[in-house]
Design a protein around this motif. Structure first.
Motif, PDB file in Angstrom:
ATOM      1  N   LEU A   1      27.489  64.929  30.054  1.00  0.00           N
ATOM      2  CA  LEU A   1      27.344  65.620  28.773  1.00  0.00           C
ATOM      3  C   LEU A   1      25.884  65.686  28.336  1.00  0.00           C
ATOM      4  CD1 LEU A   1      30.480  64.228  26.910  1.00  0.00           C
ATOM      5  CD2 LEU A   1      30.161  66.513  27.912  1.00  0.00           C
ATOM      6  N   ALA A   2      25.111  64.634  28.654  1.00  0.00           N
ATOM      7  CA  ALA A   2      23.684  64.643  28.326  1.00  0.00           C
ATOM      8  C   ALA A   2      22.963  65.737  29.123  1.00  0.00           C
ATOM      9  CB  ALA A   2      23.067  63.277  28.610  1.00  0.00           C
ATOM     10  N   ALA A   3      23.306  65.880  30.397  1.00  0.00           N
ATOM     11  CA  ALA A   3      22.681  66.925  31.215  1.00  0.00           C
ATOM     12  C   ALA A   3      23.120  68.303  30.738  1.00  0.00           C
ATOM     13  CB  ALA A   3      23.052  66.741  32.688  1.00  0.00           C
ATOM     14  N   LEU A   4      24.393  68.440  30.401  1.00  0.00           N
ATOM     15  CA  LEU A   4      24.910  69.723  29.929  1.00  0.00           C
ATOM     16  C   LEU A   4      24.255  70.127  28.610  1.00  0.00           C
ATOM     17  CD1 LEU A   4      26.984  71.812  30.849  1.00  0.00           C
ATOM     18  CD2 LEU A   4      28.696  70.612  29.502  1.00  0.00           C
ATOM     19  N   ALA A   5      23.936  69.166  27.783  1.00  0.00           N
ATOM     20  CA  ALA A   5      23.298  69.442  26.494  1.00  0.00           C
ATOM     21  C   ALA A   5      21.899  70.027  26.670  1.00  0.00           C
ATOM     22  CB  ALA A   5      23.237  68.174  25.654  1.00  0.00           C
ATOM     23  N   LYS A   6      21.286  69.804  27.805  1.00  0.00           N
ATOM     24  CA  LYS A   6      19.945  70.322  28.082  1.00  0.00           C
ATOM     25  C   LYS A   6      19.958  71.791  28.510  1.00  0.00           C
ATOM     26  CE  LYS A   6      18.125  65.845  29.520  1.00  0.00           C
ATOM     27  NZ  LYS A   6      17.513  65.085  30.625  1.00  0.00           N
ATOM     28  N   VAL A   7      21.132  72.317  28.821  1.00  0.00           N
ATOM     29  CA  VAL A   7      21.230  73.708  29.263  1.00  0.00           C
ATOM     30  C   VAL A   7      21.074  74.618  28.046  1.00  0.00           C
ATOM     31  CG1 VAL A   7      22.720  75.445  30.344  1.00  0.00           C
ATOM     32  CG2 VAL A   7      22.749  73.078  31.174  1.00  0.00           C
ATOM     33  N   PRO A   8      20.135  75.568  28.100  1.00  0.00           N
ATOM     34  CA  PRO A   8      19.935  76.448  26.941  1.00  0.00           C
ATOM     35  C   PRO A   8      21.176  77.304  26.664  1.00  0.00           C
ATOM     36  CG  PRO A   8      18.284  76.866  28.671  1.00  0.00           C
ATOM     37  CD  PRO A   8      19.244  75.861  29.190  1.00  0.00           C
ATOM     38  N   ASP A   9      21.447  77.519  25.404  1.00  0.00           N
ATOM     39  CA  ASP A   9      22.588  78.342  24.994  1.00  0.00           C
ATOM     40  C   ASP A   9      22.122  79.786  24.852  1.00  0.00           C
ATOM     41  OD1 ASP A   9      25.073  79.152  24.178  1.00  0.00           O
ATOM     42  OD2 ASP A   9      24.839  78.435  22.112  1.00  0.00           O
ATOM     43  N   VAL A  10      22.032  80.460  25.998  1.00  0.00           N
ATOM     44  CA  VAL A  10      21.572  81.853  26.019  1.00  0.00           C
ATOM     45  C   VAL A  10      22.557  82.691  26.817  1.00  0.00           C
ATOM     46  CG1 VAL A  10      19.132  81.258  25.794  1.00  0.00           C
ATOM     47  CG2 VAL A  10      20.140  81.457  28.058  1.00  0.00           C
TER      48      VAL A  10
END
Length: 82
Positions: free
Chosen positions: A61-70
């Protein structure tokens, strides 16, 4: 190299003979290839299960949170537009 004697039903032996001829290999080579493929499937499963045991939902979840929401680029979009 080890020699192994196996018993095959006649129908299976005939199919192996036919398929090995189609593949232009000996029956021995055909069977070795089939065993190798089966072993690879089991070893891959075992490897993935071992890796899964090391997984951490928190780290994921920490890694996924780093993915930009674009929005994805046009070439990366699914055909239905999502």
């Amino acid at each position: 190299m080890t020699s192994l004697s196996i018993r095959l039903p006649d129908s299976l032996h005939q199919q192996v003979r036919t398929l090995s001829k189609q593949d232009n290999v000996s029956i021995n080579q055909f069977i070795v290839s089939a065993i190798t493929e089966k072993m690879a499937a089991f070893l891959t499963r075992d490897y993935l299960e071992a890796r899964a045991k090391q997984a951490s939902e928190t780290r994921f979840l920490a890694a996924l949170a780093k993915v930009p929401d674009v929005e994805p680029e046009a070439a990366d979009r699914l055909p239905n537009g999502n």
